[in-house]
Scaffold this active site. Sequence first.
Site, PDB file in Angstrom:
ATOM      1  N   LYS A 174       3.929  46.911 -11.917  1.00 12.71           N
ATOM      2  CA  LYS A 174       3.645  46.163 -10.682  1.00 12.71           C
ATOM      3  C   LYS A 174       3.686  44.650 -10.923  1.00 12.71           C
ATOM      4  O   LYS A 174       4.316  43.916 -10.169  1.00 12.71           O
ATOM      5  CB  LYS A 174       2.270  46.560 -10.144  1.00 12.71           C
ATOM      6  CG  LYS A 174       1.695  45.576  -9.152  1.00 12.71           C
ATOM      7  CD  LYS A 174       0.249  45.916  -8.829  1.00 12.71           C
ATOM      8  CE  LYS A 174      -0.487  44.808  -8.115  1.00 12.71           C
ATOM      9  NZ  LYS A 174      -0.968  43.739  -8.985  1.00 12.71           N
ATOM     10  N   ASN A 175       2.988  44.197 -11.971  1.00 12.85           N
ATOM     11  CA  ASN A 175       2.868  42.746 -12.138  1.00 12.85           C
ATOM     12  C   ASN A 175       4.148  42.089 -12.636  1.00 12.85           C
ATOM     13  O   ASN A 175       4.279  40.876 -12.568  1.00 12.85           O
ATOM     14  CB  ASN A 175       1.655  42.403 -13.025  1.00 12.85           C
ATOM     15  CG  ASN A 175       0.350  42.657 -12.263  1.00 12.85           C
ATOM     16  OD1 ASN A 175       0.355  42.807 -11.043  1.00 12.85           O
ATOM     17  ND2 ASN A 175      -0.756  42.721 -12.986  1.00 12.85           N
TER      18      ASN A 175
ATOM     19  N   CYS B  34      -6.384  40.872  -4.284  1.00 14.15           N
ATOM     20  CA  CYS B  34      -7.720  41.381  -4.585  1.00 14.15           C
ATOM     21  C   CYS B  34      -8.746  40.266  -4.654  1.00 14.15           C
ATOM     22  O   CYS B  34      -8.467  39.197  -5.186  1.00 14.15           O
ATOM     23  CB  CYS B  34      -7.691  42.114  -5.929  1.00 14.15           C
ATOM     24  SG  CYS B  34      -6.796  43.660  -5.878  1.00 14.15           S
TER      25      CYS B  34
ATOM     26  N   ARG C  13      -9.998  32.398  -7.379  1.00 14.91           N
ATOM     27  CA  ARG C  13      -8.717  32.536  -8.090  1.00 14.91           C
ATOM     28  C   ARG C  13      -7.851  31.324  -7.757  1.00 14.91           C
ATOM     29  O   ARG C  13      -6.904  31.403  -6.977  1.00 14.91           O
ATOM     30  CB  ARG C  13      -8.026  33.848  -7.705  1.00 14.91           C
ATOM     31  CG  ARG C  13      -8.829  35.081  -8.096  1.00 14.91           C
ATOM     32  CD  ARG C  13      -8.148  36.362  -7.685  1.00 14.91           C
ATOM     33  NE  ARG C  13      -7.042  36.720  -8.554  1.00 14.91           N
ATOM     34  CZ  ARG C  13      -6.258  37.774  -8.357  1.00 14.91           C
ATOM     35  NH1 ARG C  13      -6.474  38.568  -7.333  1.00 14.91           N
ATOM     36  NH2 ARG C  13      -5.260  38.036  -9.172  1.00 14.91           N
TER      37      ARG C  13
ATOM     38  N   ASP D  93      -7.544  44.018 -16.276  1.00 14.97           N
ATOM     39  CA  ASP D  93      -7.152  45.029 -15.282  1.00 14.97           C
ATOM     40  C   ASP D  93      -7.561  46.450 -15.698  1.00 14.97           C
ATOM     41  O   ASP D  93      -7.495  47.372 -14.884  1.00 14.97           O
ATOM     42  CB  ASP D  93      -5.639  44.981 -15.028  1.00 14.97           C
ATOM     43  CG  ASP D  93      -5.224  43.659 -14.416  1.00 14.97           C
ATOM     44  OD1 ASP D  93      -6.082  42.988 -13.813  1.00 14.97           O
ATOM     45  OD2 ASP D  93      -4.046  43.285 -14.558  1.00 14.97           O
TER      46      ASP D  93
ATOM     47  N   ARG E 274      -1.437  49.541  -3.272  1.00 13.68           N
ATOM     48  CA  ARG E 274      -0.739  48.319  -3.693  1.00 13.68           C
ATOM     49  C   ARG E 274      -0.237  48.430  -5.121  1.00 13.68           C
ATOM     50  O   ARG E 274       0.670  47.695  -5.507  1.00 13.68           O
ATOM     51  CB  ARG E 274      -1.684  47.102  -3.598  1.00 13.68           C
ATOM     52  CG  ARG E 274      -1.929  46.619  -2.182  1.00 13.68           C
ATOM     53  CD  ARG E 274      -2.589  45.250  -2.179  1.00 13.68           C
ATOM     54  NE  ARG E 274      -2.074  44.467  -3.277  1.00 13.68           N
ATOM     55  CZ  ARG E 274      -2.813  43.836  -4.200  1.00 13.68           C
ATOM     56  NH1 ARG E 274      -4.110  43.871  -4.129  1.00 13.68           N
ATOM     57  NH2 ARG E 274      -2.245  43.149  -5.156  1.00 13.68           N
TER      58      ARG E 274
HETATM   59  N1  EPU Z   1      -6.756  30.336 -13.147  1.00 17.18           N
HETATM   60  C1  EPU Z   1      -7.104  29.038 -12.855  1.00 17.18           C
HETATM   61  N2  EPU Z   1      -6.145  28.222 -12.303  1.00 17.18           N
HETATM   62  C2  EPU Z   1      -4.883  28.642 -12.067  1.00 17.18           C
HETATM   63  C3  EPU Z   1      -4.542  29.959 -12.366  1.00 17.18           C
HETATM   64  C4  EPU Z   1      -5.507  30.797 -12.916  1.00 17.18           C
HETATM   65  O1  EPU Z   1      -8.235  28.600 -13.054  1.00 17.18           O
HETATM   66  O2  EPU Z   1      -4.080  27.845 -11.569  1.00 17.18           O
HETATM   67  C5  EPU Z   1      -7.763  31.239 -13.760  1.00 17.18           C
HETATM   68  C6  EPU Z   1      -8.054  32.453 -12.895  1.00 17.18           C
HETATM   69  O3  EPU Z   1      -9.045  32.178 -11.926  1.00 17.18           O
HETATM   70  C7  EPU Z   1      -8.482  33.471 -13.925  1.00 17.18           C
HETATM   71  C8  EPU Z   1      -7.624  33.106 -15.145  1.00 17.18           C
HETATM   72  O4  EPU Z   1      -7.195  31.774 -14.935  1.00 17.18           O
HETATM   73  O5  EPU Z   1      -9.824  33.290 -14.261  1.00 17.18           O
HETATM   74  C9  EPU Z   1      -6.409  33.977 -15.357  1.00 17.18           C
HETATM   75  O6  EPU Z   1      -5.655  34.040 -14.158  1.00 17.18           O
HETATM   76  P1  EPU Z   1      -4.084  34.325 -14.133  1.00 17.18           P
HETATM   77  O7  EPU Z   1      -3.413  33.197 -13.458  1.00 17.18           O
HETATM   78  O8  EPU Z   1      -3.621  34.727 -15.488  1.00 17.18           O
HETATM   79  O9  EPU Z   1      -4.050  35.564 -13.165  1.00 17.18           O
HETATM   80  P2  EPU Z   1      -2.973  35.882 -12.054  1.00 17.18           P
HETATM   81  O10 EPU Z   1      -1.635  35.446 -12.543  1.00 17.18           O
HETATM   82  O11 EPU Z   1      -3.424  35.412 -10.738  1.00 17.18           O
HETATM   83  C10 EPU Z   1      -2.324  38.196 -13.036  1.00 17.18           C
HETATM   84  C11 EPU Z   1      -2.286  39.591 -12.519  1.00 17.18           C
HETATM   85  C12 EPU Z   1      -3.703  40.125 -12.368  1.00 17.18           C
HETATM   86  C13 EPU Z   1      -4.404  40.026 -13.720  1.00 17.18           C
HETATM   87  C14 EPU Z   1      -4.355  38.594 -14.255  1.00 17.18           C
HETATM   88  C15 EPU Z   1      -4.934  38.440 -15.636  1.00 17.18           C
HETATM   89  C16 EPU Z   1      -0.328  39.531 -11.137  1.00 17.18           C
HETATM   90  C17 EPU Z   1       0.244  39.561  -9.774  1.00 17.18           C
HETATM   91  N3  EPU Z   1      -1.635  39.598 -11.218  1.00 17.18           N
HETATM   92  O12 EPU Z   1      -3.032  37.443 -12.053  1.00 17.18           O
HETATM   93  O13 EPU Z   1      -3.566  41.482 -12.007  1.00 17.18           O
HETATM   94  O14 EPU Z   1      -5.744  40.425 -13.567  1.00 17.18           O
HETATM   95  O15 EPU Z   1      -2.987  38.151 -14.287  1.00 17.18           O
HETATM   96  O16 EPU Z   1      -4.244  39.217 -16.536  1.00 17.18           O
HETATM   97  O17 EPU Z   1       0.385  39.468 -12.124  1.00 17.18           O
HETATM   98  C18 EPU Z   1      -4.185  43.514 -11.032  1.00 17.18           C
HETATM   99  O18 EPU Z   1      -3.093  43.961 -11.409  1.00 17.18           O
HETATM  100  O19 EPU Z   1      -5.108  44.238 -10.573  1.00 17.18           O
HETATM  101  C19 EPU Z   1      -4.435  42.075 -11.138  1.00 17.18           C
HETATM  102  C20 EPU Z   1      -5.425  41.478 -10.490  1.00 17.18           C
END
Ligand code: EPU
Length: 428
Positions: free
Chosen positions: A22-23, A116, A121, A304, A396
């Site tokens: 998915k991701n 979610c 975030r 996750d 999802r």
């Molecule tokens: N963060 C910031 N600023 C940013 C971006 C992130 O402070 O600009 C913080 C976030 O709040 C969090 C940490 O950095 O505390 C990591 O966030 P990251 O950006 O890595 O997460 P994401 O890219 O929004 C993806 C996955 C998530 C998974 C996270 C961590 C996707 C679409 N989503 O989210 O997947 O939990 O990486 O591995 O790729 C799921 O599949 O259920 C899911 C939520």
Amino acid sequence: MEKLKIAGGYPLKGTVRVSGAKNSAVALIPATILADSPVTIEGLPDISDVEILKGLLEEIGGQVKLSDNEMTVNPSGMISMPLPNGKVKKLRASYYLMGAMLGRFKKAVIGLPGGCHLGPRPIDQHIKGFEALGASVTNEQGAIYLRAEELKGARIYLDVVSVGATINIMLAAVRAKGRTVIENAAKEPEIIDVATLLTNMGARIKGAGTDVIRIDGVDSLHGCRHTIIPDRIEAGTYIILGAAMGDGVLVDNVIPQHLESLIAKLSEMGVYVEAGDDQIFVRSSPRLKAVDIKTLVYPGFPTDLQQPFTSLLTRAEGSSMVTDTIYGARFKHIDELRRMNANIKVEGRSAIVSGPIQLQGAKVKASDLRAGAALVIAGLMAEGITEVTGLEHIDRGYSNLVEKLNGLGATVWREAMTEEEVEQLKNT
Ligand code: EPU
């Protein structure tokens, strides 16, 4: 609206095949915007996020065919249509449209993403990257406006290791002028998958999967064919289920190296786990030991899988501490597990699980995708019938969940909710 009913408490056995990640999918699909000719992605999962992204590409003028888990996108007729509302709000990963549209059109308007609710975030690191590449970025009435005369390569140090920011900056940088260096980049396998697609499209990227990624911009990108990697989180979910209830569960189409932290923890608990080339075999044990887990960026224990793992820990003897360093508030499943008789306390960023406890079937609600997975596992571990609502979250991210579970010998089915139940759910 439907609910999922689970007749729990029975051992599971057999083979389950994992779908595409998915991701990765949610980044690969927007990445097709950057090409000038058709791109085909094979092995996509049957999940609603894929359908929503298909609709978004069509809204901006893309021609998209999706059948048998294969999507072909012809991006040649796409335009930089503003997408301030509507489908973009339905998934978090719609933020990848920012990087991809900025990269191709030098402008984009994208509504702030949904997805979610796991606590705050922010996307400040994505924005920092776009600005470093020369874009002006403003937030107007809940939509992000991005515009650049031209994008120029830059050195970008991420203050937070972020999967989304790393991928989004790659998307914006592959057609920028000159060299971009992303430092303190995330190293998740999905980043390598996106870099592989972009490279096959003609991009010049080095270092994906390490914490420094170098991108030399090119003028144009072309179509190609790409096979998505297997979903390590879906695989991990079935492995955890096998550890809880498995009388021999073979999880097929996996890259075992992606799941080393999970395998290590399961072995520590006393679960039998054996990794082959692209399969993992797992069998539960009558006695499981309590373990502590702390979620970390890859290759650490994935956030996750924290929620599904918590369900398994209710069976372990002793006290286990689960700490989420990525999303400190990712504990909405805990109240629901307590309804099922679990003994869990939340203290700050940690949950303390005391066991062993025999879970009991109950009516529970999935508040997010992985909370849903945790509740499905708990339902299969519990005595009696469990009813899970909030299926839109589970849909999802889990491809053909009911079929896959029943293939392992589970008794799980979807049932329409009565009007009264829908009304009750709205009020909770
Ligand atoms: N963060 C910031 N600023 C940013 C971006 C992130 O402070 O600009 C913080 C976030 O709040 C969090 C940490 O950095 O505390 C990591 O966030 P990251 O950006 O890595 O997460 P994401 O890219 O929004 C993806 C996955 C998530 C998974 C996270 C961590 C996707 C679409 N989503 O989210 O997947 O939990 O990486 O591995 O790729 C799921 O599949 O259920 C899911 C939520």
